[in-house]
Enzyme design. Sequence first.
Site, PDB file in Angstrom:
ATOM      1  N   CYS A 114       0.838  -1.201   0.000  1.00 27.64           N
ATOM      2  CA  CYS A 114       0.000   0.000   0.000  1.00 27.64           C
ATOM      3  C   CYS A 114       0.875   1.254   0.000  1.00 27.64           C
ATOM      4  CB  CYS A 114      -0.926  -0.040   1.222  1.00 27.64           C
ATOM      5  SG  CYS A 114      -2.210   1.214   1.205  1.00 27.64           S
ATOM      6  N   CYS A 115       1.879   1.274   0.878  1.00 23.91           N
ATOM      7  CA  CYS A 115       2.795   2.426   0.916  1.00 23.91           C
ATOM      8  C   CYS A 115       3.604   2.529  -0.374  1.00 23.91           C
ATOM      9  CB  CYS A 115       3.747   2.312   2.100  1.00 23.91           C
ATOM     10  SG  CYS A 115       3.058   2.792   3.673  1.00 23.91           S
ATOM     11  N   CYS A 198      -1.227   8.320   7.256  1.00 21.95           N
ATOM     12  CA  CYS A 198      -2.589   8.083   6.795  1.00 21.95           C
ATOM     13  C   CYS A 198      -3.469   7.701   7.989  1.00 21.95           C
ATOM     14  CB  CYS A 198      -2.606   6.968   5.760  1.00 21.95           C
ATOM     15  SG  CYS A 198      -1.729   7.365   4.237  1.00 21.95           S
ATOM     16  N   CYS A 201      -3.570   4.143   9.613  1.00 18.52           N
ATOM     17  CA  CYS A 201      -2.274   3.619  10.076  1.00 18.52           C
ATOM     18  C   CYS A 201      -1.618   4.503  11.129  1.00 18.52           C
ATOM     19  CB  CYS A 201      -1.328   3.470   8.890  1.00 18.52           C
ATOM     20  SG  CYS A 201      -2.016   2.481   7.556  1.00 18.52           S
ATOM     21  N   CYS A 225       7.502   4.112   5.560  1.00 18.60           N
ATOM     22  CA  CYS A 225       6.634   3.904   4.390  1.00 18.60           C
ATOM     23  C   CYS A 225       7.449   3.424   3.194  1.00 18.60           C
ATOM     24  CB  CYS A 225       5.887   5.178   4.048  1.00 18.60           C
ATOM     25  SG  CYS A 225       6.926   6.505   3.421  1.00 18.60           S
TER      26      CYS A 225
HETATM   27  S1  SF4 Z   1       0.299   4.730   5.576  1.00 21.06           S
HETATM   28 FE1  SF4 Z   1      -1.284   3.107   5.510  1.00 21.06          FE
HETATM   29  S2  SF4 Z   1      -2.942   3.847   4.168  1.00 21.06           S
HETATM   30 FE2  SF4 Z   1      -1.119   5.160   3.859  1.00 21.06          FE
HETATM   31  S3  SF4 Z   1      -0.116   4.319   2.104  1.00 21.06           S
HETATM   32 FE3  SF4 Z   1       0.860   3.364   3.887  1.00 21.06          FE
HETATM   33  S4  SF4 Z   1      -0.305   1.489   4.357  1.00 21.06           S
HETATM   34 FE4  SF4 Z   1      -1.499   2.723   2.873  1.00 21.06          FE
END
Ligand code: SF4
Length: 238
Positions: A114-115, A198, A201, A225
């Site tokens: 996701c990151c 985010c 998280c 991240c």
């Molecule tokens: S902080 Fe969480 S929601 Fe944001 S990009 Fe990374 S995993 Fe995804």
Amino acid sequence: MVVCVQHEDVDSLVSRLNFAEKVDRSLRLIREAYEAYGDRLVVAHSLGKDSCVVWHLAKRVSPDIKGFIVTTRFKPRETRAFMQRTVARYPELKVYSNDQPIPEGLYETDPDLCCELLKVEPTRRAIAEMDVACWVTGLRSTEGRTRTDFQEIEERDEGLIKLNPILIWCEREIWQYLAVHRVPVNPLYARGFRSLGCAPCTRITASPGERDGRWIGTSKCGGECGIHTRPLKIDYEI
Ligand code: SF4
């Protein structure tokens, strides 16, 4: 002219220099890099307190210095509003995001991916599109266990200098600078957050570590991240 990659005893600098000496050192680092790279020096503004300090320092060096912000669909409402206010004041901050569809709940099932998709990819694009030779970050060595192995001037990607001008500042000195210069910050800090990311998280915690509220309950807890740990310079067709 180029700046030289450093190998300093960062821990010693953290404890040895006082606040005024750290401010002077940070200004000098940015000034020297700006003299070397000019418009190809670009600040990565995360909208966090540390980036607010770096951005303010950079503007003291030259009002012409540019920057970029990477945002995601999961940023808290307060952060999105703070970003709008910041960009309205500094239109030289360019906003990047990745709006491609991703699997639902990816931040739970695979936060690294996701990151990678939502943060690292737009950072790579910003660096390529803005033709960055030196990117400037708000990274600090005392923020957490994953941030102890950095230098003020690095070249983690060949041909891309990374300048961490406040690497040796402590959390208290960040707040000291912001207060002294009356720099606006994200209102989420007033609610007790110490490190912002985010919404899914990021939590308020009573843990001692500044980044302990990030990615709680995952293998990434208190971690990164990826923008500080993964390759950023790749060839894009622009
Ligand atoms: S902080 Fe969480 S929601 Fe944001 S990009 Fe990374 S995993 Fe995804």
